[in-house]
Structure formats: structure tokens, C-alpha cells
Design a protein around this motif. Sequence first.
Motif, PDB file in Angstrom:
ATOM      1  N   GLU A  67      12.810   0.545  60.780  1.00  0.00           N
ATOM      2  CA  GLU A  67      12.981   0.611  62.230  1.00  0.00           C
ATOM      3  C   GLU A  67      11.794  -0.041  62.935  1.00  0.00           C
ATOM      4  N   LYS A  68      12.024  -0.456  64.163  1.00  0.00           N
ATOM      5  CA  LYS A  68      11.009  -1.160  64.944  1.00  0.00           C
ATOM      6  C   LYS A  68       9.707  -0.352  65.066  1.00  0.00           C
ATOM      7  N   ASP A  69       9.811   0.947  65.273  1.00  0.00           N
ATOM      8  CA  ASP A  69       8.629   1.787  65.480  1.00  0.00           C
ATOM      9  C   ASP A  69       8.230   2.571  64.235  1.00  0.00           C
ATOM     10  N   ALA A  70       8.693   2.136  63.057  1.00  0.00           N
ATOM     11  CA  ALA A  70       8.391   2.857  61.806  1.00  0.00           C
ATOM     12  C   ALA A  70       6.885   2.871  61.542  1.00  0.00           C
ATOM     13  N   VAL A  71       6.432   3.956  60.938  1.00  0.00           N
ATOM     14  CA  VAL A  71       5.017   4.104  60.583  1.00  0.00           C
ATOM     15  C   VAL A  71       4.902   4.340  59.076  1.00  0.00           C
ATOM     16  N   CYS A  72       3.706   4.148  58.576  1.00  0.00           N
ATOM     17  CA  CYS A  72       3.467   4.330  57.144  1.00  0.00           C
ATOM     18  C   CYS A  72       3.207   5.812  56.865  1.00  0.00           C
ATOM     19  N   GLU A  73       4.281   6.538  56.598  1.00  0.00           N
ATOM     20  CA  GLU A  73       4.206   7.980  56.357  1.00  0.00           C
ATOM     21  C   GLU A  73       3.470   8.313  55.065  1.00  0.00           C
ATOM     22  N   ASN A  74       3.647   7.490  54.031  1.00  0.00           N
ATOM     23  CA  ASN A  74       3.082   7.780  52.719  1.00  0.00           C
ATOM     24  C   ASN A  74       1.682   7.212  52.500  1.00  0.00           C
ATOM     25  N   CYS A  75       1.185   6.460  53.468  1.00  0.00           N
ATOM     26  CA  CYS A  75      -0.164   5.902  53.337  1.00  0.00           C
ATOM     27  C   CYS A  75      -1.196   7.017  53.407  1.00  0.00           C
ATOM     28  N   LYS A  76      -2.367   6.705  52.879  1.00  0.00           N
ATOM     29  CA  LYS A  76      -3.462   7.674  52.914  1.00  0.00           C
ATOM     30  C   LYS A  76      -4.597   7.126  53.769  1.00  0.00           C
ATOM     31  N   GLY A  77      -5.495   7.997  54.159  1.00  0.00           N
ATOM     32  CA  GLY A  77      -6.678   7.587  54.917  1.00  0.00           C
ATOM     33  C   GLY A  77      -6.344   7.065  56.295  1.00  0.00           C
ATOM     34  N   THR A  78      -7.033   6.013  56.698  1.00  0.00           N
ATOM     35  CA  THR A  78      -6.892   5.495  58.057  1.00  0.00           C
ATOM     36  C   THR A  78      -5.554   4.805  58.310  1.00  0.00           C
ATOM     37  N   LYS A  79      -4.818   4.486  57.252  1.00  0.00           N
ATOM     38  CA  LYS A  79      -3.528   3.809  57.427  1.00  0.00           C
ATOM     39  C   LYS A  79      -2.359   4.776  57.584  1.00  0.00           C
ATOM     40  N   LYS A  80      -2.597   6.065  57.315  1.00  0.00           N
ATOM     41  CA  LYS A  80      -1.533   7.065  57.450  1.00  0.00           C
ATOM     42  C   LYS A  80      -1.077   7.126  58.902  1.00  0.00           C
ATOM     43  N   GLY A  81       0.227   7.008  59.097  1.00  0.00           N
ATOM     44  CA  GLY A  81       0.799   7.088  60.433  1.00  0.00           C
ATOM     45  C   GLY A  81       0.678   5.823  61.261  1.00  0.00           C
ATOM     46  N   LYS A  82       0.117   4.774  60.691  1.00  0.00           N
ATOM     47  CA  LYS A  82      -0.010   3.498  61.419  1.00  0.00           C
ATOM     48  C   LYS A  82       1.329   2.768  61.401  1.00  0.00           C
ATOM     49  N   PRO A  83       1.610   1.985  62.453  1.00  0.00           N
ATOM     50  CA  PRO A  83       2.858   1.221  62.490  1.00  0.00           C
ATOM     51  C   PRO A  83       2.954   0.241  61.327  1.00  0.00           C
ATOM     52  N   ILE A  84       4.160   0.112  60.782  1.00  0.00           N
ATOM     53  CA  ILE A  84       4.395  -0.840  59.694  1.00  0.00           C
ATOM     54  C   ILE A  84       4.136  -2.262  60.185  1.00  0.00           C
ATOM     55  N   ASN A  85       4.672  -2.593  61.355  1.00  0.00           N
ATOM     56  CA  ASN A  85       4.415  -3.917  61.919  1.00  0.00           C
ATOM     57  C   ASN A  85       2.948  -3.979  62.340  1.00  0.00           C
ATOM     58  N   GLY A  86       2.221  -4.919  61.754  1.00  0.00           N
ATOM     59  CA  GLY A  86       0.790  -5.058  62.008  1.00  0.00           C
ATOM     60  C   GLY A  86      -0.077  -4.449  60.914  1.00  0.00           C
ATOM     61  N   LEU A  87       0.529  -3.740  59.968  1.00  0.00           N
ATOM     62  CA  LEU A  87      -0.206  -3.076  58.899  1.00  0.00           C
ATOM     63  C   LEU A  87      -0.774  -4.097  57.911  1.00  0.00           C
ATOM     64  N   VAL A  88      -2.073  -3.997  57.635  1.00  0.00           N
ATOM     65  CA  VAL A  88      -2.718  -4.867  56.644  1.00  0.00           C
ATOM     66  C   VAL A  88      -2.379  -4.320  55.263  1.00  0.00           C
ATOM     67  N   ILE A  89      -1.717  -5.156  54.443  1.00  0.00           N
ATOM     68  CA  ILE A  89      -1.281  -4.688  53.129  1.00  0.00           C
ATOM     69  C   ILE A  89      -2.043  -5.345  51.977  1.00  0.00           C
ATOM     70  N   ILE A  90      -2.641  -6.491  52.216  1.00  0.00           N
ATOM     71  CA  ILE A  90      -3.471  -7.145  51.199  1.00  0.00           C
ATOM     72  C   ILE A  90      -4.869  -7.274  51.766  1.00  0.00           C
ATOM     73  N   GLU A  91      -5.858  -6.882  50.935  1.00  0.00           N
ATOM     74  CA  GLU A  91      -7.243  -6.914  51.395  1.00  0.00           C
ATOM     75  C   GLU A  91      -8.172  -7.481  50.332  1.00  0.00           C
ATOM     76  N   ASN A  92      -9.195  -8.188  50.812  1.00  0.00           N
ATOM     77  CA  ASN A  92     -10.346  -8.628  50.012  1.00  0.00           C
ATOM     78  C   ASN A  92     -10.007  -9.513  48.824  1.00  0.00           C
ATOM     79  N   ILE A  93      -9.037 -10.404  48.999  1.00  0.00           N
ATOM     80  CA  ILE A  93      -8.695 -11.364  47.949  1.00  0.00           C
ATOM     81  C   ILE A  93      -9.722 -12.499  47.985  1.00  0.00           C
ATOM     82  N   LYS A  94     -10.199 -12.883  46.797  1.00  0.00           N
ATOM     83  CA  LYS A  94     -11.166 -13.974  46.670  1.00  0.00           C
ATOM     84  C   LYS A  94     -10.500 -15.155  45.986  1.00  0.00           C
ATOM     85  N   LYS A  95     -10.838 -16.361  46.437  1.00  0.00           N
ATOM     86  CA  LYS A  95     -10.324 -17.570  45.786  1.00  0.00           C
ATOM     87  C   LYS A  95     -11.113 -17.799  44.505  1.00  0.00           C
TER      88      LYS A  95
END
Length: 139
Positions: free
Chosen positions: A59-87
Motif C-alpha cells: 500500500e502507498k502508506d505501508a511501513v516496515c513493521e518487521n524492521c528493527k531499530g530506527t527503521k521500524k515503522g518507517k515508510p517503505i517508500n523512501g526506505l534505505v535497503i542497501i547500505e555501505n557497498i564498496k566498489k
Amino acid sequence: MKYLYLLLMLTFCSITHGQSIIGQWETYDDETQAKKALIEIYEKNNLFFAKIVKSYSSEKDAVCENCKGTKKGKPINGLVIIENIKKDGDEFNSGTILDPENGKIYKCYLELVDNYKLKVRGYLGLSLFGRTQYWIRKE
């Protein structure tokens, strides 16, 4: 003729070696092949990150219910899912990927198959135990 050959070689080299993972990518469901999300990969401080621009499967206003820490309850749209990748050569690794459906975080590496297809691998421990997806560059 020499100049034409040189121009062709320079063009080929810039195309094959200048490919980037930066941009927007579409993801698809592993089973149904339905379009799942639009992801944007960007670079910050020589590291690569990815966020969900638009989820097609929630849904448009869906949030990350199962996330932990600071991402819990954050909107899915705009959620950072990949972090700190190095070339690292042709691969991009040493980062993490979040599965917003279950809230779990996995080790991650990315590999550009060609300019239009990105191999995304999330795994636990050894890279043998995980899941691979192929994302398609949005035109």
C-alpha cells in the motif's frame, strides 16, 4: 583509418568500463515475476546505497513493521535497503541489504551483468547460503 580505429576503441572502452550501478532499477517477484519495486542506487562518500522509490506490491502508506531499530515503522517508500557497498573491481560488496518483508538484514554484494541487468545477492555467513535476484535498469 588509424583515427577511426582509435575513436572506435575509445568509445568501446568508455562504454564497457564506464558502466555504473547508479540509477533506478526495477525488481521483480521471484515466483510470479510481477514488478515489485523501483529502487534508486546512489553514491555517498565513496559508498553505495539503495532506497525504495516506489513499492508496487504494498500500500502507498505501508511501513516496515518487521524492521528493527530506527527503521521500524518507517515508510517503505523512501526506505534505505542497501547500505555501505564498496566498489571492488567488477563487484560491489562488503555492505548489507534489508528485506523489508521480514525485517532481516543480510550481507550483500552487487555485480553489474551488463548495463541493464544487476545481480543482487543477499546472504548469511558464506555467500553459498542466500538468494540472488536480478534487477533491470529502468529506462
